[in-house]
Enzyme design. Sequence first.
Site, PDB file in Angstrom:
ATOM      1  N   LYS A  54      86.096  23.769 -38.243  1.00  0.00           N
ATOM      2  CA  LYS A  54      86.729  24.589 -37.252  1.00  0.00           C
ATOM      3  C   LYS A  54      85.916  23.847 -35.821  1.00  0.00           C
ATOM      4  O   LYS A  54      86.758  23.613 -34.690  1.00  0.00           O
ATOM      5  CB  LYS A  54      86.542  25.881 -37.355  1.00  0.00           C
ATOM      6  CG  LYS A  54      87.797  26.533 -38.251  1.00  0.00           C
ATOM      7  CD  LYS A  54      87.404  28.096 -38.739  1.00  0.00           C
ATOM      8  CE  LYS A  54      88.166  28.376 -39.854  1.00  0.00           C
ATOM      9  NZ  LYS A  54      87.902  29.527 -40.574  1.00  0.00           N
ATOM     10  N   GLN A  98      83.902  34.488 -40.136  1.00  0.00           N
ATOM     11  CA  GLN A  98      84.338  33.883 -41.307  1.00  0.00           C
ATOM     12  C   GLN A  98      84.058  34.774 -42.542  1.00  0.00           C
ATOM     13  O   GLN A  98      82.999  35.397 -42.572  1.00  0.00           O
ATOM     14  CB  GLN A  98      83.285  32.566 -41.650  1.00  0.00           C
ATOM     15  CG  GLN A  98      83.742  31.671 -42.793  1.00  0.00           C
ATOM     16  CD  GLN A  98      85.346  31.078 -42.615  1.00  0.00           C
ATOM     17  OE1 GLN A  98      85.548  30.404 -41.466  1.00  0.00           O
ATOM     18  NE2 GLN A  98      86.184  31.209 -43.617  1.00  0.00           N
ATOM     19  N   ASP A 121      91.764  35.764 -35.096  1.00  0.00           N
ATOM     20  CA  ASP A 121      92.423  35.619 -36.536  1.00  0.00           C
ATOM     21  C   ASP A 121      93.491  36.597 -36.590  1.00  0.00           C
ATOM     22  O   ASP A 121      93.954  36.705 -37.699  1.00  0.00           O
ATOM     23  CB  ASP A 121      91.336  36.288 -37.288  1.00  0.00           C
ATOM     24  CG  ASP A 121      90.559  35.049 -38.272  1.00  0.00           C
ATOM     25  OD1 ASP A 121      91.277  33.807 -38.427  1.00  0.00           O
ATOM     26  OD2 ASP A 121      89.345  35.267 -38.616  1.00  0.00           O
TER      27      ASP A 121
END
Length: 294
Positions: A54, A98, A121
Site C-alpha cells: 500500500k 490494518q 476503508d
Amino acid sequence: MSARIIDGTAFAATLRGRVRNGVEALVRSHGVVPGLAVVLVGADPASQVYVKNKAGRTVEAGMRSFEHRLQDTTTEAELMTLIASLNADPAVHGILVQLPLPKQIRENAVLTAVDPAKDVDGFHPINAGLLATGKPGLVPCTPLACVMLAKDVLGSLEGLDAIVIGRSNIVGKPVAQLLLAESCTVTIAHSKTRDLAAVCARADLVIAAVGRPEIVKADWLKPGATVIDVGINRVAGAELGKMKLVGDVDFKACADKAGAITPVPGGVGPMTIACLLVNTLRAACAIAGATATV
Ligand code: NDP
C-alpha cells in the site's frame, strides 16, 4: 475456456494512472498533496506485506505515505491517541487501520474513532449509513473494485439479477448496496441460504465473497453470467509442501460456462489497493473543497 478473463491487474494499473493524474490536478489547483496514513499493530506477516504494498503504491501515485508500526502489546488507549492525532493532522487525508488487530483492542471502537471524512476503508458506521441511504460517502475498497470490474465488462448493470454470496460488513453487504444503487435486483446469500446453487443459477452477475475455496461450481451458473471472485484462499498446491491461492469460484470449470470471470490472483485483489488510492484522492478533494476527477 470460452469466458473473457477479466484482467484486474491491467485495470488496476489504468486506475492508478487516473489517480496519479487526479493527484497532479489537486496539487495544481489547491496546492494539496493527498496523504494516506496506514497503521499496523503487531507483526502479522500477511499484514506487513499488505502495508508495504500500500505504501509503495501510494508514493507511486504522487501521494504522501505515513506508516505507523506499533508493537502487538499496544493498548487500545495508545492506538486511540494515535488515531486522534491523525484525525487532527492536516497532512493526512486518509487513515487505514490494518486488520486484524490484537485481541486486547476492540476493532469496532477503533474503526469508529477514525474521522469519517478520512475513513478510506469506508468501515465507519457513518459511511456505512451513507451508502445504505444512497448518499455520497467513502465506500469500502473491495466492493468498489467489484462494481468497477462488473461495469467495465457489462456497461450498465440496470435490471440485472445479481447474487452476492456472503454478507460481511466489509464485502458482502456494501457490494450489495452498490449493486442496488446500480439498479440491479440483488439477492444476498449466506451460510443459511437454502439451495444456493438454484439461487445462483438465476443470476446474470455473481459476486462470490465467501472465503471457501472453489465453492461456486460451473453447474450453479447461468450460461454467460459475469463472475467476480473476491475470495482469497490458501490451499495445498500440486507440489508437496507448496501452497497456492485460489478463489471462491472453481475457476477452470466456471470459465467454460461464464461470459466473463475474474481470476485469483489477478482479479479483484490488485483492484482493492487501486480503490484505496481512489478513496484517498476523493477524501483529499472533499477536505480541500475540490471536485474529485476519478
Ligand atoms: P467473512 O468470513 O466475514 O464472511 C463470509 C461470508 O460467507 C459470511 O456471510 C458467511 O455466511 C458466508 N458463507 C460462509 N460459508 C458459506 C457457505 N457454505 N455458503 C454460503 N455462504 C457462506 O469473510 P469476508 O467477507 O471478510 O471475506 C470473504 C472472502 O473475500 C475471503 O476469502 C477473504 O479473504 C476475501 N477478501 C478479499 C479481498 C480482496 O482484496 N480481494 C478483501 C477482503 C476479503 P454467514 O454470515 O451466514 O456466516
